[in-house]
Design a protein around this motif. Structure first.
Motif, short mmCIF file in Angstrom:
data_model
loop_
_atom_site.label_atom_id
_atom_site.label_comp_id
_atom_site.label_asym_id
_atom_site.label_seq_id
_atom_site.Cartn_x
_atom_site.Cartn_y
_atom_site.Cartn_z
N PRO A 160 0.76 -1.08 0.00
CA PRO A 160 0.16 0.05 0.08
C PRO A 160 0.97 1.33 -0.12
CG PRO A 160 -1.02 -1.57 1.70
CD PRO A 160 0.32 -2.05 1.13
N ASP A 161 2.03 1.23 0.55
CA ASP A 161 2.98 2.34 0.66
C ASP A 161 3.98 2.14 -0.26
OD1 ASP A 161 4.15 0.34 1.80
OD2 ASP A 161 4.95 1.62 3.43
N GLY A 162 3.82 1.45 -1.53
CA GLY A 162 4.73 1.27 -2.53
C GLY A 162 5.01 2.48 -3.40
N ILE A 163 6.15 2.48 -3.89
CA ILE A 163 6.78 3.67 -4.39
C ILE A 163 7.21 3.37 -6.02
CG2 ILE A 163 8.51 5.48 -4.75
CD1 ILE A 163 6.78 6.04 -2.43
N ASP A 164 6.82 4.31 -6.86
CA ASP A 164 7.20 3.74 -8.25
C ASP A 164 8.09 5.01 -8.91
OD1 ASP A 164 6.17 1.60 -10.62
OD2 ASP A 164 6.92 3.70 -11.36
N HIS A 165 9.05 4.53 -9.74
CA HIS A 165 9.82 5.49 -10.59
C HIS A 165 9.78 5.32 -12.03
CE1 HIS A 165 11.50 6.88 -6.53
NE2 HIS A 165 11.72 5.56 -6.33
N HIS A 166 9.05 5.72 -12.88
CA HIS A 166 9.02 5.59 -14.22
C HIS A 166 9.52 6.69 -15.08
CE1 HIS A 166 6.62 1.76 -14.39
NE2 HIS A 166 6.64 1.99 -15.92
N THR A 167 9.62 6.61 -16.13
CA THR A 167 10.20 7.51 -17.32
C THR A 167 9.25 8.57 -16.85
OG1 THR A 167 11.27 6.12 -18.44
CG2 THR A 167 10.64 8.37 -19.41
N GLY A 168 9.23 9.97 -16.46
CA GLY A 168 8.30 10.95 -16.31
C GLY A 168 7.34 10.99 -15.21
N PHE A 169 7.64 9.87 -14.28
CA PHE A 169 6.92 9.78 -13.11
C PHE A 169 7.70 9.32 -11.87
CE2 PHE A 169 4.56 7.20 -10.00
CZ PHE A 169 3.61 8.28 -9.63
N ASP A 170 7.58 9.99 -10.78
CA ASP A 170 7.89 9.50 -9.37
C ASP A 170 6.73 9.75 -8.31
OD1 ASP A 170 10.85 8.66 -9.47
OD2 ASP A 170 10.68 10.73 -10.34
N GLY A 171 6.31 8.86 -7.66
CA GLY A 171 5.48 8.64 -6.78
C GLY A 171 4.84 7.34 -6.03
N ASN A 172 3.98 7.51 -5.24
CA ASN A 172 3.15 6.12 -4.54
C ASN A 172 2.39 5.46 -5.75
OD1 ASN A 172 0.43 7.04 -4.33
ND2 ASN A 172 1.27 8.42 -2.55
N VAL A 173 2.11 4.36 -5.33
CA VAL A 173 1.33 3.42 -6.10
C VAL A 173 -0.06 4.12 -6.53
CG1 VAL A 173 0.38 1.93 -4.15
CG2 VAL A 173 0.40 1.16 -6.54
N ASP A 174 -0.92 4.63 -5.65
CA ASP A 174 -2.08 5.28 -6.10
C ASP A 174 -1.89 6.28 -7.24
OD1 ASP A 174 -3.71 3.74 -4.32
OD2 ASP A 174 -3.06 4.90 -2.59
N GLU A 175 -0.82 7.24 -6.79
CA GLU A 175 -0.56 8.17 -7.77
C GLU A 175 -0.10 7.55 -9.14
OE1 GLU A 175 1.18 11.64 -4.59
OE2 GLU A 175 2.49 10.08 -5.30
N TYR A 176 0.95 6.65 -9.13
CA TYR A 176 1.08 5.89 -10.32
C TYR A 176 0.06 5.50 -11.05
CZ TYR A 176 3.20 2.38 -13.59
OH TYR A 176 3.35 1.78 -14.50
N ILE A 177 -0.80 4.64 -10.57
CA ILE A 177 -2.30 4.19 -11.26
C ILE A 177 -2.92 5.46 -11.82
CG2 ILE A 177 -4.31 3.03 -11.02
CD1 ILE A 177 -2.05 1.14 -10.66
N ALA A 178 -3.09 6.57 -11.08
CA ALA A 178 -3.82 7.62 -11.66
C ALA A 178 -3.08 8.35 -12.68
CB ALA A 178 -4.10 8.63 -10.61
#
Length: 172
Positions: A42-60
């Motif tokens: 639930p508190d997972g973090i994602d770093h993608h090209t053009g994105f850094d944030g938590n899993v909920d922000e990543y899905i959005a």
């Protein structure tokens, strides 16, 4: 724990971690964002090209970007898992094809999913992910129509995977 039981537990842990990565790819390709979300703590973090944030922000962030595409297909190749008790480093190489992008057209990228995995309450999931883009190639003009009539993928409940899963679930 004996050496044999430790080796067996390590294999089970590595398989569970590999399946997290594969479920993530299925979720992205089938637009199953609940499945993608479940691959992270639930508190997972994602770093993608053009994105850094938590899993909920990543899905959005990722959902509208994928929904405008004709489709994606993620292929996982080399996958190494290093275990450190209830923490692991997972590095999975992937080749990711995207088609039908309204602005960029068709393209393929090579990437590595470098994941900090953690086992919490007996469940392995992504605590932090780095989607490391190694290269991108334009596939403009390279995609062709299917050569004959046959099954075609879709990213909704009409896909053959959804039908098969429903058929099996109705038996049990």
């Amino acid at each position: 724990m004996t050496d044999t039981s430790r080796a067996l537990q390590d294999l089970l842990d590595k398989q569970e971690i590999r399946e997290v990565v594969l479920r993530y790819c299925r979720g992205i390709d089938r637009l199953d964002f609940a499945l993608v979300h479940d691959c992270y703590h639930p508190d997972g973090i994602d770093h993608h090209t053009g994105f850094d944030g938590n899993v909920d922000e990543y899905i959005a962030w990722v959902q509208p970007r994928l929904e405008v595409l004709g489709g994606t297909m993620h292929h996982v190749g080399n996958h190494l898992v290093e275990l450190f008790g209830d923490v692991a480093i997972s590095e999975a190489y992937s080749t990711n094809t995207h088609w039908g992008h309204p602005d960029r057209g068709d393209f393929t990228s090579g990437a590595r999913f470098v994941d900090l995995m953690e086992r919490r309450q007996g469940r392995w999931a992504i605590a932090e992910r780095w989607a490391v883009r190694e290269w991108t190639r334009s596939d403009a003009g390279r995609m062709t129509s299917p050569e004959a009539v046959g099954p075609r993928g879709s990213r909704d409940e009409s896909d053959v995977l959804a039908h098969l899963r429903s058929r099996i679930a109705n038996r049990h």
